[in-house]
Scaffold this motif. Sequence first.
Motif, short mmCIF file in Angstrom:
data_model
loop_
_atom_site.label_atom_id
_atom_site.label_comp_id
_atom_site.label_asym_id
_atom_site.label_seq_id
_atom_site.Cartn_x
_atom_site.Cartn_y
_atom_site.Cartn_z
N TYR A 1 0.82 -1.21 0.00
CA TYR A 1 0.00 0.00 0.00
C TYR A 1 0.86 1.27 0.00
CZ TYR A 1 -3.82 3.09 1.66
OH TYR A 1 -4.76 4.08 1.82
N SER A 2 2.04 1.19 0.61
CA SER A 2 2.94 2.34 0.69
C SER A 2 3.83 2.49 -0.53
CB SER A 2 3.80 2.24 1.95
OG SER A 2 2.99 2.32 3.12
N GLY A 3 3.70 1.59 -1.50
CA GLY A 3 4.47 1.68 -2.73
C GLY A 3 5.79 0.91 -2.70
N LYS A 4 6.06 0.20 -1.64
CA LYS A 4 7.27 -0.60 -1.54
C LYS A 4 7.12 -1.86 -2.39
CE LYS A 4 10.89 -2.95 -0.02
NZ LYS A 4 12.24 -2.70 -0.56
N LYS A 5 8.10 -2.09 -3.29
CA LYS A 5 8.09 -3.29 -4.13
C LYS A 5 9.02 -4.34 -3.54
CE LYS A 5 6.91 -0.86 -8.40
NZ LYS A 5 7.33 -0.52 -9.79
N PHE A 6 8.51 -5.53 -3.36
CA PHE A 6 9.28 -6.66 -2.82
C PHE A 6 9.57 -7.64 -3.94
CE2 PHE A 6 6.64 -5.04 0.63
CZ PHE A 6 7.52 -4.99 1.70
N VAL A 7 10.84 -7.93 -4.16
CA VAL A 7 11.25 -8.97 -5.09
C VAL A 7 11.64 -10.17 -4.24
CG1 VAL A 7 12.83 -9.63 -6.94
CG2 VAL A 7 12.08 -7.24 -6.72
N ILE A 8 10.88 -11.24 -4.37
CA ILE A 8 11.02 -12.36 -3.44
C ILE A 8 11.06 -13.71 -4.14
CG2 ILE A 8 9.91 -11.15 -1.51
CD1 ILE A 8 7.31 -12.62 -2.22
N GLY A 9 11.58 -14.68 -3.43
CA GLY A 9 11.48 -16.07 -3.82
C GLY A 9 10.67 -16.79 -2.74
N ILE A 10 9.76 -17.65 -3.18
CA ILE A 10 8.93 -18.41 -2.24
C ILE A 10 9.22 -19.89 -2.42
CG2 ILE A 10 6.57 -19.08 -1.60
CD1 ILE A 10 5.67 -16.32 -2.65
N SER A 11 9.47 -20.56 -1.30
CA SER A 11 9.67 -22.01 -1.30
C SER A 11 8.67 -22.62 -0.32
CB SER A 11 11.11 -22.33 -0.85
OG SER A 11 11.25 -23.72 -0.60
N ARG A 12 8.04 -23.69 -0.74
CA ARG A 12 7.04 -24.35 0.11
C ARG A 12 7.18 -25.87 -0.03
NH1 ARG A 12 2.10 -24.28 2.74
NH2 ARG A 12 0.42 -25.57 1.89
N LYS A 13 7.38 -26.56 1.08
CA LYS A 13 7.52 -28.02 1.05
C LYS A 13 6.50 -28.66 1.98
CE LYS A 13 10.79 -31.83 1.67
NZ LYS A 13 12.19 -32.23 1.98
N ILE A 14 5.82 -29.69 1.48
CA ILE A 14 4.87 -30.47 2.26
C ILE A 14 5.47 -31.85 2.49
CG2 ILE A 14 2.50 -31.27 2.48
CD1 ILE A 14 2.74 -28.24 2.02
N GLN A 15 5.57 -32.25 3.74
CA GLN A 15 6.18 -33.53 4.11
C GLN A 15 5.22 -34.32 4.98
OE1 GLN A 15 9.62 -34.82 3.61
NE2 GLN A 15 8.54 -36.64 4.36
N MET A 16 4.86 -35.54 4.56
CA MET A 16 4.02 -36.40 5.38
C MET A 16 4.82 -36.92 6.58
SD MET A 16 1.13 -36.25 3.78
CE MET A 16 0.16 -37.57 4.53
N LEU A 17 4.14 -37.05 7.70
CA LEU A 17 4.80 -37.45 8.94
C LEU A 17 4.42 -38.87 9.34
CD1 LEU A 17 4.21 -34.18 11.04
CD2 LEU A 17 6.20 -34.77 9.62
N THR A 18 5.36 -39.56 9.98
CA THR A 18 5.09 -40.88 10.54
C THR A 18 4.47 -40.73 11.93
OG1 THR A 18 7.24 -41.04 11.63
CG2 THR A 18 7.12 -41.79 9.34
N LYS A 19 3.96 -41.82 12.48
CA LYS A 19 3.41 -41.77 13.84
C LYS A 19 4.50 -41.43 14.85
CE LYS A 19 -0.97 -44.21 14.13
NZ LYS A 19 -1.76 -45.20 14.91
N GLU A 20 5.70 -41.88 14.57
CA GLU A 20 6.83 -41.54 15.45
C GLU A 20 7.10 -40.04 15.40
OE1 GLU A 20 11.53 -42.74 16.29
OE2 GLU A 20 10.44 -43.61 14.59
N ASP A 21 7.05 -39.46 14.19
CA ASP A 21 7.21 -38.00 14.05
C ASP A 21 6.15 -37.26 14.86
OD1 ASP A 21 9.30 -38.30 12.19
OD2 ASP A 21 7.91 -38.33 10.49
N MET A 22 4.90 -37.73 14.74
CA MET A 22 3.79 -37.07 15.44
C MET A 22 4.01 -37.10 16.95
SD MET A 22 0.46 -38.59 13.44
CE MET A 22 0.72 -39.31 11.82
N ALA A 23 4.37 -38.27 17.46
CA ALA A 23 4.58 -38.41 18.89
C ALA A 23 5.72 -37.51 19.38
CB ALA A 23 4.89 -39.87 19.23
N ASN A 24 6.77 -37.43 18.60
CA ASN A 24 7.92 -36.59 18.99
C ASN A 24 7.56 -35.10 18.97
OD1 ASN A 24 9.58 -38.81 19.36
ND2 ASN A 24 10.41 -38.74 17.28
N LEU A 25 6.87 -34.66 17.93
CA LEU A 25 6.51 -33.24 17.81
C LEU A 25 5.56 -32.80 18.91
CD1 LEU A 25 6.06 -32.89 13.93
CD2 LEU A 25 7.73 -31.67 15.33
N LEU A 26 4.62 -33.66 19.28
CA LEU A 26 3.62 -33.30 20.27
C LEU A 26 3.98 -33.78 21.68
CD1 LEU A 26 0.35 -34.00 18.21
CD2 LEU A 26 1.50 -31.80 18.60
#
Length: 412
Positions: free
Chosen positions: A171-196
């Motif tokens: 809105y203020s006129g600032k131009k952003f030149v960016i790169g976007i990276s997005r990764k989706i990774q399925m988790l195992t039950k062991e991953d779930m238990a560790n994260l939570l």
Amino acid sequence: MKAHYPVILAAIMTAAGCSSDHKTDQKKLETQQTQAAGTFGYDLTFLKKYKEAVVLAAPDNAEAQAIIIPAYQGRVMTSTANGDGGNSYGWINYKLVESGQHQPHMNGFGGEERFWLSPEGGQFSVYFKKGQSFEFENWQTPPLIDTVAYKVVESDAHSVKFQIDAMIENYSGKKFVIGISRKIQMLTKEDMANLLDLPALSGVKAVAYRSTNVVTNQDEAWKAETGMLGIWLLGMFRPSDQTTIIAPFSKALSEKPLITDDYFGRIPADRLVVKDSVLFLKADGKHRSKIGIAPKSARNVAGSYDGDKGILTIIQYDLDPHGQYMKSTWELHKDPYNGDALNAYNDGKLADGTQMGPFYELESNSSVKALKEGEAIEHRQSTFHFEGDKAALNAIAQKVLGVNIDQIGEIF
């Protein structure tokens, strides 16, 4: 002639194998076509009819799956813990997807995790052009996070990574030149238990995935006085009269909970209940309401429980309690870096009686930084769905969200 027998036999076996594979694929397609609405198989068949779909499965469980659409900015459209016949957790706007048409302002295709950028409103907004009033007719979701397809740069059976380079102006006129990276990774039950921080999961069917999102500054340094960009992840889920959003909060840095509950006017007391360390918001898709929790009060988890289907959903996200977060309300801000870390939304009819959904949303935001050229911000979020034994679900809810299943059911 004898010398040719192995070759002929191999050819026969190969042909038989191909025929068998074809019959298996055909049978699976027929099964999917007869799946009931609300199942993963139904949504997979529907989405494949209109868009290229990436289907991922957990490394330790082929029944735990997710559908990602590159054309929709690599968004996770839906997932399931129980294969084609299992519950499909994400809300999908079937009419819009089927139409193939783009809508003004925003294309609400749905999906249980989509990538957006913040802020939405204010002098650093990327949804309003310079000088425009903050009114709906001027609000426009940038194509970069609405209609532009993201390129797949890596993929296997359990993960997919997207990349795109772009320019966007605030809105203020600032131009952003960016790169976007997005990764989706399925988790195992062991991953779930560790994260939570849970013991080994038992008594439940589960699916979970983690998205890792990175925005890299590819131009001159960002400055506070001209604005910054934040990563904003939003998930649309299926509502019900028995679904409740659960958002625990902390009093460690602020004795008074820093909660905003008047985005669309005050929320009635029979729809929002704030306890000592957790808030509950009704998620029936029948009353438009939204809450926000500031980083000093937020915890890095939130969730929902569908008492009708027995589905416990949890999001866990990166949180910086002392960080700067972009403010997104539709007004000029005195404190533009004093925004929310967590948001939750329940859909409802607009003043004119129309409604996009019904759905409800769980949303997380990244903190922001004055990035130099080549520097980046990263925001990770993991989404979990659990179904099964009520005692097992209760143990997860108590450990992660600080509430028990019966308590949730008695709130509204």
